[in-house]
Design a protein around this motif. Structure first.
Motif, PDB file in Angstrom:
ATOM      1  N   LEU A  22      18.291 -23.870  16.097  1.00 29.12           N
ATOM      2  CA  LEU A  22      18.024 -23.091  17.306  1.00 29.12           C
ATOM      3  C   LEU A  22      16.772 -23.589  18.015  1.00 29.12           C
ATOM      4  O   LEU A  22      16.736 -23.691  19.240  1.00 29.12           O
ATOM      5  CB  LEU A  22      17.857 -21.614  16.963  1.00 29.12           C
ATOM      6  CG  LEU A  22      19.114 -20.852  16.559  1.00 29.12           C
ATOM      7  CD1 LEU A  22      18.740 -19.479  16.032  1.00 29.12           C
ATOM      8  CD2 LEU A  22      20.056 -20.732  17.741  1.00 29.12           C
ATOM      9  N   CYS A  23      15.748 -23.897  17.224  1.00 31.57           N
ATOM     10  CA  CYS A  23      14.480 -24.356  17.804  1.00 31.57           C
ATOM     11  C   CYS A  23      14.651 -25.703  18.500  1.00 31.57           C
ATOM     12  O   CYS A  23      14.110 -25.924  19.579  1.00 31.57           O
ATOM     13  CB  CYS A  23      13.415 -24.470  16.722  1.00 31.57           C
ATOM     14  SG  CYS A  23      12.938 -22.873  16.053  1.00 31.57           S
ATOM     15  N   ASN A  24      15.400 -26.591  17.877  1.00 32.53           N
ATOM     16  CA  ASN A  24      15.639 -27.896  18.494  1.00 32.53           C
ATOM     17  C   ASN A  24      16.420 -27.766  19.791  1.00 32.53           C
ATOM     18  O   ASN A  24      16.162 -28.470  20.755  1.00 32.53           O
ATOM     19  CB  ASN A  24      16.379 -28.814  17.525  1.00 32.53           C
ATOM     20  CG  ASN A  24      15.516 -29.240  16.365  1.00 32.53           C
ATOM     21  OD1 ASN A  24      14.292 -29.236  16.450  1.00 32.53           O
ATOM     22  ND2 ASN A  24      16.147 -29.589  15.264  1.00 32.53           N
ATOM     23  N   GLN A  25      17.375 -26.842  19.803  1.00 30.99           N
ATOM     24  CA  GLN A  25      18.197 -26.644  20.995  1.00 30.99           C
ATOM     25  C   GLN A  25      17.382 -26.037  22.139  1.00 30.99           C
ATOM     26  O   GLN A  25      17.575 -26.379  23.295  1.00 30.99           O
ATOM     27  CB  GLN A  25      19.369 -25.720  20.646  1.00 30.99           C
ATOM     28  CG  GLN A  25      20.385 -25.563  21.742  1.00 30.99           C
ATOM     29  CD  GLN A  25      21.524 -24.666  21.322  1.00 30.99           C
ATOM     30  OE1 GLN A  25      21.364 -23.808  20.455  1.00 30.99           O
ATOM     31  NE2 GLN A  25      22.673 -24.857  21.935  1.00 30.99           N
ATOM     32  N   LYS A  26      16.460 -25.133  21.826  1.00 30.21           N
ATOM     33  CA  LYS A  26      15.692 -24.429  22.850  1.00 30.21           C
ATOM     34  C   LYS A  26      14.287 -24.999  23.044  1.00 30.21           C
ATOM     35  O   LYS A  26      13.498 -24.442  23.794  1.00 30.21           O
ATOM     36  CB  LYS A  26      15.569 -22.939  22.492  1.00 30.21           C
ATOM     37  CG  LYS A  26      16.891 -22.214  22.484  1.00 30.21           C
ATOM     38  CD  LYS A  26      17.457 -22.140  23.876  1.00 30.21           C
ATOM     39  CE  LYS A  26      18.766 -21.383  23.896  1.00 30.21           C
ATOM     40  NZ  LYS A  26      19.322 -21.298  25.218  1.00 30.21           N
ATOM     41  N   PHE A  27      13.953 -26.081  22.343  1.00 31.81           N
ATOM     42  CA  PHE A  27      12.643 -26.734  22.460  1.00 31.81           C
ATOM     43  C   PHE A  27      11.500 -25.759  22.157  1.00 31.81           C
ATOM     44  O   PHE A  27      10.546 -25.646  22.912  1.00 31.81           O
ATOM     45  CB  PHE A  27      12.450 -27.354  23.851  1.00 31.81           C
ATOM     46  CG  PHE A  27      13.511 -28.338  24.195  1.00 31.81           C
ATOM     47  CD1 PHE A  27      13.539 -29.595  23.597  1.00 31.81           C
ATOM     48  CD2 PHE A  27      14.502 -28.014  25.102  1.00 31.81           C
ATOM     49  CE1 PHE A  27      14.532 -30.498  23.917  1.00 31.81           C
ATOM     50  CE2 PHE A  27      15.502 -28.914  25.424  1.00 31.81           C
ATOM     51  CZ  PHE A  27      15.516 -30.170  24.827  1.00 31.81           C
ATOM     52  N   ARG A  28      11.620 -25.041  21.044  1.00 30.87           N
ATOM     53  CA  ARG A  28      10.594 -24.104  20.607  1.00 30.87           C
ATOM     54  C   ARG A  28      10.150 -24.466  19.199  1.00 30.87           C
ATOM     55  O   ARG A  28      10.870 -25.113  18.467  1.00 30.87           O
ATOM     56  CB  ARG A  28      11.123 -22.666  20.550  1.00 30.87           C
ATOM     57  CG  ARG A  28      11.505 -22.063  21.847  1.00 30.87           C
ATOM     58  CD  ARG A  28      12.012 -20.645  21.591  1.00 30.87           C
ATOM     59  NE  ARG A  28      12.606 -20.066  22.777  1.00 30.87           N
ATOM     60  CZ  ARG A  28      11.968 -19.282  23.614  1.00 30.87           C
ATOM     61  NH1 ARG A  28      10.718 -18.980  23.399  1.00 30.87           N
ATOM     62  NH2 ARG A  28      12.571 -18.784  24.665  1.00 30.87           N
ATOM     63  N   MET A  33      10.027 -19.047  17.964  1.00 31.44           N
ATOM     64  CA  MET A  33      11.381 -18.503  17.925  1.00 31.44           C
ATOM     65  C   MET A  33      11.409 -17.193  17.133  1.00 31.44           C
ATOM     66  O   MET A  33      12.037 -16.220  17.563  1.00 31.44           O
ATOM     67  CB  MET A  33      12.354 -19.505  17.313  1.00 31.44           C
ATOM     68  CG  MET A  33      13.787 -19.052  17.362  1.00 31.44           C
ATOM     69  SD  MET A  33      14.366 -18.742  19.037  1.00 31.44           S
ATOM     70  CE  MET A  33      15.305 -20.189  19.335  1.00 31.44           C
ATOM     71  N   LYS A  36       9.880 -14.532  19.273  1.00 31.00           N
ATOM     72  CA  LYS A  36      10.813 -14.150  20.335  1.00 31.00           C
ATOM     73  C   LYS A  36      11.882 -13.202  19.783  1.00 31.00           C
ATOM     74  O   LYS A  36      12.175 -12.171  20.388  1.00 31.00           O
ATOM     75  CB  LYS A  36      11.467 -15.393  20.918  1.00 31.00           C
ATOM     76  CG  LYS A  36      12.522 -15.125  21.964  1.00 31.00           C
ATOM     77  CD  LYS A  36      13.159 -16.438  22.401  1.00 31.00           C
ATOM     78  CE  LYS A  36      14.175 -16.270  23.486  1.00 31.00           C
ATOM     79  NZ  LYS A  36      15.363 -15.522  23.078  1.00 31.00           N
ATOM     80  N   ARG A  81      11.289 -10.056  32.406  1.00 29.12           N
ATOM     81  CA  ARG A  81      12.454 -10.907  32.674  1.00 29.12           C
ATOM     82  C   ARG A  81      13.268 -10.350  33.825  1.00 29.12           C
ATOM     83  O   ARG A  81      13.773 -11.085  34.662  1.00 29.12           O
ATOM     84  CB  ARG A  81      13.305 -11.042  31.415  1.00 29.12           C
ATOM     85  CG  ARG A  81      12.669 -11.909  30.362  1.00 29.12           C
ATOM     86  CD  ARG A  81      13.661 -12.274  29.294  1.00 29.12           C
ATOM     87  NE  ARG A  81      14.168 -11.116  28.591  1.00 29.12           N
ATOM     88  CZ  ARG A  81      13.662 -10.641  27.476  1.00 29.12           C
ATOM     89  NH1 ARG A  81      12.629 -11.218  26.932  1.00 29.12           N
ATOM     90  NH2 ARG A  81      14.192  -9.591  26.887  1.00 29.12           N
TER      91      ARG A  81
END
Length: 103
Positions: A22-28, A33, A36, A81
């Protein structure tokens, strides 16, 4: 490292691998993460219990003011948001539908 700002958490290997994906996909980073996810869940529970986010945090943290972070610089609340995206009614409507479905 400042022990008052950071804590270690043990996570199962399978969950850690999923978190990394997930972190790699969202650059976090994993810490961002997790933060969040925790903040989103607190917002969801506060809305579900018809409470303000700060009041809900006070409720779950037993009124210890040192533990309550009202708003960090890098964390946006649902209201932030919504204000940014301009979709106040659709977001609240979607969350209320989810809550009603669970009942």
């Amino acid at each position: 490292m400042d022990i008052n700002k950071f804590k270690s958490v043990a996570v199962r290997k399978a969950d850690y691998d999923t978190l990394q994906g997930l972190c790699n996909q969202k650059f976090r980073s994993p810490a961002s993460m997790i933060s969040k996810l925790v903040n989103q869940y607190v917002e969801y529970q506060a809305l579900k219990n018809k409470m303000d986010i700060v009041d809900y945090k006070k409720h779950i943290l037993k009124m210890d003011p040192k533990l309550i972070v009202i708003k960090e610089n890098n964390v946006r609340t649902v209201e932030d948001r919504v204000k940014k995206n301009g979709r106040a009614t659709s977001v609240k409507r979607r969350i209320t539908r989810k809550i009603k479905r669970r009942k």
